[in-house]
Design a protein around this motif. Structure first.
Motif, PDB file in Angstrom:
ATOM      1  N   LEU A  32      12.315   8.575   5.951  1.00 30.41           N
ATOM      2  CA  LEU A  32      11.632   7.641   5.431  1.00 30.41           C
ATOM      3  C   LEU A  32      12.002   7.422   3.969  1.00 30.41           C
ATOM      4  N   GLU A  33      11.887   6.048   3.814  1.00 28.82           N
ATOM      5  CA  GLU A  33      12.439   5.626   2.451  1.00 28.82           C
ATOM      6  C   GLU A  33      11.072   4.712   1.663  1.00 28.82           C
ATOM      7  N   ARG A  34      10.866   4.737   0.453  1.00 31.05           N
ATOM      8  CA  ARG A  34       9.809   3.748  -0.148  1.00 31.05           C
ATOM      9  C   ARG A  34      10.566   2.517  -0.461  1.00 31.05           C
ATOM     10  N   ASN A  69       0.924  -1.175   0.042  1.00 28.11           N
ATOM     11  CA  ASN A  69       0.008  -0.079   0.006  1.00 28.11           C
ATOM     12  C   ASN A  69       0.924   1.367  -0.138  1.00 28.11           C
ATOM     13  N   GLN A  70       0.902   2.043  -1.039  1.00 30.65           N
ATOM     14  CA  GLN A  70       1.724   3.141  -1.240  1.00 30.65           C
ATOM     15  C   GLN A  70       1.462   4.288  -0.272  1.00 30.65           C
ATOM     16  N   TRP A  71       0.420   4.421   0.198  1.00 33.69           N
ATOM     17  CA  TRP A  71      -0.034   5.316   1.108  1.00 33.69           C
ATOM     18  C   TRP A  71       0.103   5.029   2.706  1.00 33.69           C
ATOM     19  N   GLY A  95       4.646   1.153   0.321  1.00 32.92           N
ATOM     20  CA  GLY A  95       4.663   2.263   1.291  1.00 32.92           C
ATOM     21  C   GLY A  95       5.972   2.787   1.552  1.00 32.92           C
ATOM     22  N   MET A  96       5.948   3.725   2.612  1.00 38.30           N
ATOM     23  CA  MET A  96       7.171   4.469   3.197  1.00 38.30           C
ATOM     24  C   MET A  96       7.527   3.607   4.558  1.00 38.30           C
ATOM     25  N   ILE A  97       8.799   3.585   4.671  1.00 33.36           N
ATOM     26  CA  ILE A  97       9.261   2.761   6.028  1.00 33.36           C
ATOM     27  C   ILE A  97      10.066   3.964   6.497  1.00 33.36           C
ATOM     28  N   ASN A  98      10.299   3.834   7.977  1.00 32.66           N
ATOM     29  CA  ASN A  98      11.188   4.936   8.811  1.00 32.66           C
ATOM     30  C   ASN A  98      12.487   4.111   8.861  1.00 32.66           C
ATOM     31  N   ASN A  99      13.520   4.565   8.231  1.00 31.31           N
ATOM     32  CA  ASN A  99      14.954   3.982   8.452  1.00 31.31           C
ATOM     33  C   ASN A  99      15.871   4.772   9.288  1.00 31.31           C
ATOM     34  N   LYS A 100      15.474   5.653   9.905  1.00 26.29           N
ATOM     35  CA  LYS A 100      16.338   6.392  10.924  1.00 26.29           C
ATOM     36  C   LYS A 100      16.832   5.658  12.181  1.00 26.29           C
ATOM     37  N   VAL A 101      18.270   5.522  12.158  1.00 30.30           N
ATOM     38  CA  VAL A 101      18.969   4.894  13.404  1.00 30.30           C
ATOM     39  C   VAL A 101      20.075   5.798  13.682  1.00 30.30           C
ATOM     40  N   PHE A 102      20.194   6.115  15.097  1.00 24.68           N
ATOM     41  CA  PHE A 102      21.257   7.114  15.396  1.00 24.68           C
ATOM     42  C   PHE A 102      22.098   6.061  16.737  1.00 24.68           C
ATOM     43  N   PHE A 103      23.200   6.628  16.873  1.00 25.45           N
ATOM     44  CA  PHE A 103      24.140   5.975  17.885  1.00 25.45           C
ATOM     45  C   PHE A 103      24.349   7.078  18.955  1.00 25.45           C
ATOM     46  N   VAL A 104      24.179   6.288  20.148  1.00 25.02           N
ATOM     47  CA  VAL A 104      24.255   7.216  21.517  1.00 25.02           C
ATOM     48  C   VAL A 104      25.956   6.831  22.204  1.00 25.02           C
ATOM     49  N   TYR A 144       7.915  14.436  -0.773  1.00 22.03           N
ATOM     50  CA  TYR A 144       8.654  15.413   0.249  1.00 22.03           C
ATOM     51  C   TYR A 144       8.694  15.055   1.806  1.00 22.03           C
ATOM     52  N   CYS A 145       8.618  13.639   1.860  1.00 23.74           N
ATOM     53  CA  CYS A 145       8.235  13.413   3.350  1.00 23.74           C
ATOM     54  C   CYS A 145       9.789  13.768   4.368  1.00 23.74           C
ATOM     55  N   ASN A 146      10.717  13.685   3.633  1.00 24.62           N
ATOM     56  CA  ASN A 146      11.926  13.982   4.357  1.00 24.62           C
ATOM     57  C   ASN A 146      12.352  15.604   4.661  1.00 24.62           C
ATOM     58  N   GLN A 147      11.427  16.332   3.969  1.00 19.25           N
ATOM     59  CA  GLN A 147      11.485  17.946   4.114  1.00 19.25           C
ATOM     60  C   GLN A 147      10.606  18.532   5.212  1.00 19.25           C
TER      61      GLN A 147
END
Length: 285
Positions: free
Chosen positions: A225-227, A3-5, A233-242, A210-213
């Motif tokens: 977000l990346e398709r 589902n692209q939405w 659809g779009m998935i959240n691929n954000k990862v950071f290190f602490v 423009y989801c990342n803007q």
């Protein structure tokens, strides 16, 4: 995922592991040694360690496996040492084969002794899991002394005024404190709703382009977000290190924006955020 939405911000970790491995390699550097730590009661590697080993082999990074309660002198004997002229900077990276609390509690006192008795040119760090932030209240000093890094896709950054304001408004609205959970579901839901409302207000039905803007700084989660396919659809691929460093500073490393933010704590444990320099290999010292 057909589902692209769909916009999925709480993405399963399996979609993010390749990015985590790449960033792990960038943190430890090309000249490193990884020491995997097994419990006597749990000698089977978890998925993270199992998949990391072939990647280390492909990048010609040596690794070995030891038991957590190995005598300290054997740990110190295995550490690789920087050359005197620092031409070769080598990180010795400890990775426990479980994200659970008990192995971490068992190893941290050993890590303290290792750091106090090792060769002065031997660099050490501990790399771990998102769960580590849930143990920080009891183990914070030891995690700092261990020079700990962990990956995560959420972090309760109480240094932000917006986070403190969120907790105050939550208490006023619902007459109670938010439920203690990791991740914080109150902040998670707030971030998701705010991001979508602001994004739709800015871009309307073109939000997918423009989801990342979207002009929104999340409280608790990162958003990148990346398709996953032309029809998905779009998935959240954000990862950071602490990073919990030995000077008792806490830094959040944001790879997408090539920045590192340091959170400094005063004696009253009230944090204030200040930008730090972008990540460099010297930060692993």
């Amino acid at each position: 995922y057909n589902n692209q939405w769909i916009y999925q911000l709480n993405t399963p970790s399996s979609f993010q592991m390749s990015k985590i491995y790449d960033r792990f390699l960038s943190i430890i550097g090309p000249e490193a040694q990884v020491i995997f730590l097994n419990n006597l009661k749990d000698t089977v590697d978890n998925e993270f360690c199992t998949n990391l080993k072939p990647l280390l082999e492909r990048n010609r990074i040596p690794y070995l496996t030891m038991v957590i309660d190995t005598p300290v002198y054997r740990f110190t004997d295995t550490l690789l040492v920087d050359t005197i002229d620092y031409e070769h900077v080598i990180n010795n990276v400890f990775v426990i084969n479980s994200p659970e609390n008990t192995p971490l509690v068992n190893f941290l006192p050993i890590m303290q002794i290792i750091n106090r008795t090792k060769h002065p040119y031997a660099r050490t760090m501990l790399f771990g899991y998102p769960n580590y932030q849930t143990y920080a209240s009891d183990l914070l000093d030891q995690l700092h002394e261990a020079n700990t890094y962990f990956y995560t896709w959420f972090y309760n950054n109480t240094s932000q005024e917006t986070t403190l304001d969120f907790y105050e408004r939550f208490r006023r609205s619902f007459m109670r404190q938010p439920m203690v959970s990791f991740p914080s579901f109150a902040q998670y839901g707030y971030d998701m709703a705010n991001w979508f409302i602001r994004g739709y207000k800015q871009f309307g039905q073109q939000l997918g382009l423009y989801c990342n803007q979207v002009e929104y700084k999340p409280l608790h989660i990162g958003i990148a977000l990346e398709r996953i396919s032309p029809w998905g659809g779009m998935i959240n691929n954000k990862v950071f290190f602490v990073h919990l460093d030995r000077r008792f500073g806490t830094s959040i490393i944001d790879f997408e924006n090539d920045t590192q933010y340091k959170l400094n704590f005063d004696i009253d444990n009230m944090p204030s955020q200040e930008p730090a320099e972008s990540y460099s290999e010297s930060d692993t010292e």
